[in-house]
Structures are given as C-alpha cells and as structure tokens.
Design a protein around this motif. Structure first.
Motif, mmCIF file in Angstrom:
data_model
loop_
_atom_site.group_PDB
_atom_site.id
_atom_site.type_symbol
_atom_site.label_atom_id
_atom_site.label_comp_id
_atom_site.label_asym_id
_atom_site.label_seq_id
_atom_site.Cartn_x
_atom_site.Cartn_y
_atom_site.Cartn_z
ATOM 1 N N MET A 1 4.995 63.796 38.373
ATOM 2 C CA MET A 1 5.869 63.026 37.329
ATOM 3 C C MET A 1 5.690 61.495 37.388
ATOM 4 O O MET A 1 5.386 60.986 38.311
ATOM 5 N N ILE A 2 5.966 61.094 36.124
ATOM 6 C CA ILE A 2 5.419 59.683 36.002
ATOM 7 C C ILE A 2 6.656 58.883 35.757
ATOM 8 O O ILE A 2 7.783 59.525 35.011
ATOM 9 N N TRP A 3 6.722 57.862 36.329
ATOM 10 C CA TRP A 3 7.982 56.893 36.389
ATOM 11 C C TRP A 3 7.583 55.672 36.089
ATOM 12 O O TRP A 3 6.599 55.029 36.349
ATOM 13 N N GLU A 4 8.246 55.053 35.164
ATOM 14 C CA GLU A 4 8.139 53.553 34.274
ATOM 15 C C GLU A 4 8.880 52.660 35.224
ATOM 16 O O GLU A 4 9.861 52.971 35.769
ATOM 17 N N VAL A 5 8.192 51.690 35.392
ATOM 18 C CA VAL A 5 8.797 50.564 36.269
ATOM 19 C C VAL A 5 8.908 49.193 35.498
ATOM 20 O O VAL A 5 8.026 48.816 34.878
ATOM 21 N N PHE A 6 10.096 48.700 35.791
ATOM 22 C CA PHE A 6 10.435 47.462 35.088
ATOM 23 C C PHE A 6 10.960 46.355 36.005
ATOM 24 O O PHE A 6 11.783 46.655 37.157
ATOM 25 N N ARG A 7 10.310 45.187 35.949
ATOM 26 C CA ARG A 7 10.525 44.204 37.072
ATOM 27 C C ARG A 7 11.208 43.047 36.639
ATOM 28 O O ARG A 7 11.280 42.395 35.406
ATOM 29 N N GLN A 8 12.190 42.668 37.520
ATOM 30 C CA GLN A 8 12.901 41.460 37.024
ATOM 31 C C GLN A 8 12.471 40.426 38.178
ATOM 32 O O GLN A 8 12.732 40.313 39.436
ATOM 33 N N GLU A 9 12.086 39.182 37.603
ATOM 34 C CA GLU A 9 11.571 38.077 38.401
ATOM 35 C C GLU A 9 12.609 37.136 39.175
ATOM 36 O O GLU A 9 12.724 36.999 40.306
ATOM 37 N N LYS A 10 13.538 36.621 38.455
ATOM 38 C CA LYS A 10 14.778 36.020 38.920
ATOM 39 C C LYS A 10 16.141 36.492 38.517
ATOM 40 O O LYS A 10 16.336 37.499 37.707
ATOM 41 N N THR A 11 16.915 36.043 39.391
ATOM 42 C CA THR A 11 18.336 36.874 39.217
ATOM 43 C C THR A 11 18.855 36.501 37.795
ATOM 44 O O THR A 11 18.761 35.110 37.509
ATOM 45 N N GLY A 12 19.512 37.229 37.060
ATOM 46 C CA GLY A 12 19.800 36.919 35.536
ATOM 47 C C GLY A 12 18.652 36.997 34.624
ATOM 48 O O GLY A 12 19.245 36.976 33.639
ATOM 49 N N GLY A 13 17.500 37.140 34.992
ATOM 50 C CA GLY A 13 16.437 37.351 34.043
ATOM 51 C C GLY A 13 16.451 38.660 33.482
ATOM 52 O O GLY A 13 16.940 39.643 33.879
ATOM 53 N N TYR A 14 15.547 39.030 32.346
ATOM 54 C CA TYR A 14 15.495 40.136 31.767
ATOM 55 C C TYR A 14 14.375 41.150 32.777
ATOM 56 O O TYR A 14 13.380 40.473 33.496
ATOM 57 N N HIS A 15 14.588 42.495 32.595
ATOM 58 C CA HIS A 15 13.611 43.403 33.448
ATOM 59 C C HIS A 15 12.609 43.687 32.387
ATOM 60 O O HIS A 15 12.699 43.924 31.071
ATOM 61 N N ASN A 20 3.507 51.964 35.654
ATOM 62 C CA ASN A 20 4.197 53.084 36.293
ATOM 63 C C ASN A 20 3.696 53.638 37.495
ATOM 64 O O ASN A 20 2.746 53.023 37.843
ATOM 65 N N VAL A 21 4.233 54.539 37.979
ATOM 66 C CA VAL A 21 3.853 55.212 39.174
ATOM 67 C C VAL A 21 3.978 56.737 39.143
ATOM 68 O O VAL A 21 4.718 57.364 38.447
ATOM 69 N N HIS A 22 3.066 57.507 39.936
ATOM 70 C CA HIS A 22 3.250 58.865 39.867
ATOM 71 C C HIS A 22 3.791 59.332 41.184
ATOM 72 O O HIS A 22 3.358 58.953 42.260
ATOM 73 N N ALA A 23 4.830 60.144 41.312
ATOM 74 C CA ALA A 23 5.760 60.252 42.228
ATOM 75 C C ALA A 23 6.270 61.708 42.038
ATOM 76 O O ALA A 23 6.793 62.058 40.776
ATOM 77 N N ALA A 33 6.759 52.156 43.953
ATOM 78 C CA ALA A 33 6.992 50.880 42.774
ATOM 79 C C ALA A 33 7.242 49.639 43.697
ATOM 80 O O ALA A 33 6.673 48.527 43.312
ATOM 81 N N ALA A 34 7.953 49.657 44.720
ATOM 82 C CA ALA A 34 8.123 48.692 45.495
ATOM 83 C C ALA A 34 6.595 47.949 46.165
ATOM 84 O O ALA A 34 6.397 46.915 46.145
ATOM 85 N N VAL A 35 5.947 49.002 46.445
ATOM 86 C CA VAL A 35 4.645 48.604 47.208
ATOM 87 C C VAL A 35 3.529 48.091 45.861
ATOM 88 O O VAL A 35 2.949 47.222 45.978
ATOM 89 N N GLN A 36 3.494 48.984 44.807
ATOM 90 C CA GLN A 36 2.610 48.629 43.963
ATOM 91 C C GLN A 36 2.970 47.314 42.633
ATOM 92 O O GLN A 36 2.192 46.785 42.206
ATOM 93 N N HIS A 37 4.241 47.188 42.483
ATOM 94 C CA HIS A 37 4.787 46.136 41.705
ATOM 95 C C HIS A 37 5.968 45.249 42.185
ATOM 96 O O HIS A 37 5.929 44.397 41.482
#
Length: 105
Positions: A1-15, A20-23, A33-37
């Motif tokens: 299954m493929i999972w899309e990953v969205f990252r927020q750099e700073k508190t209050g910022g946009y994701h 993505n990751v396969h899991a 996601a934590a390890v790769q992104h």
C-alpha cells in the motif's frame, strides 16, 4: 500500500507534500515516513495518508480564483500609450522642470 507523506517544518507552518512510502499498515507507514522524510530536514510533524484517501480538485472540476476580475493588480494590463500616458509623462516633465527651477533660485 502507498502512503503519501506531508511535512511541516515549523509549528504553525503549512504541511507540504514531501513524498510517499510503501508500507502494509498505518504504523509501519508512520515509522517509514519518520525515517525517510522526517530526519533529513527540520521537521515539526508529519501527516501520513493512504494514497486512495487523497482527493483532487482540478480546473475541470471548479474555476479557481473566483469570478472577480483582478487584472488591475498586474502592470501588464495597463495601457501605456494614448492620452492618459502622455498626460502622466507631461506631468512628470513639469515636476522635473519645477524642481530644477527651485534649485536655481
């Protein structure tokens, strides 16, 4: 299954989408996601979402930006020729002449 990953750099910022990751399940996807992104750049939080749960709206579905004409915001929409443009140029010339005259006195 493929999972899309969205990252927020700073508190209050946009994701923002960062990849993505396969899991096989949500917990593994979060770990991958934590390890790769999450370790490569400063990260405040990650969203991990199944790809089939991400919805898309494109220009064929809806008109973006509303119907209000806001072309006045772009300088390219102004007519730089004609009587109005000549009046502005003449006014600038008059102001420059007056400033020179004041400086000579």
């Amino acid at each position: 299954m493929i999972w899309e990953v969205f990252r927020q750099e700073k508190t209050g910022g946009y994701h923002t989408h960062c990849g993505n990751v396969h899991a096989p399940d949500r917990e593994m996807a979060k770990q991958f996601a934590a390890v790769q992104h999450g370790r490569r750049k400063p990260t405040n939080s990650l969203w991990v979402v199944p790809r089939e749960e991400v919805g898309e709206i494109d220009g064929e579905d809806v008109v973006f930006g509303g119907t209000t004409d806001k072309s006045y915001r772009w300088a390219t929409t102004y007519n730089t020729t004609g009587a109005d443009a000549r009046e502005v140029a003449e006014s600038e010339d008059e102001q420059a002449t007056a400033e020179k005259q004041r400086g000579d006195d």
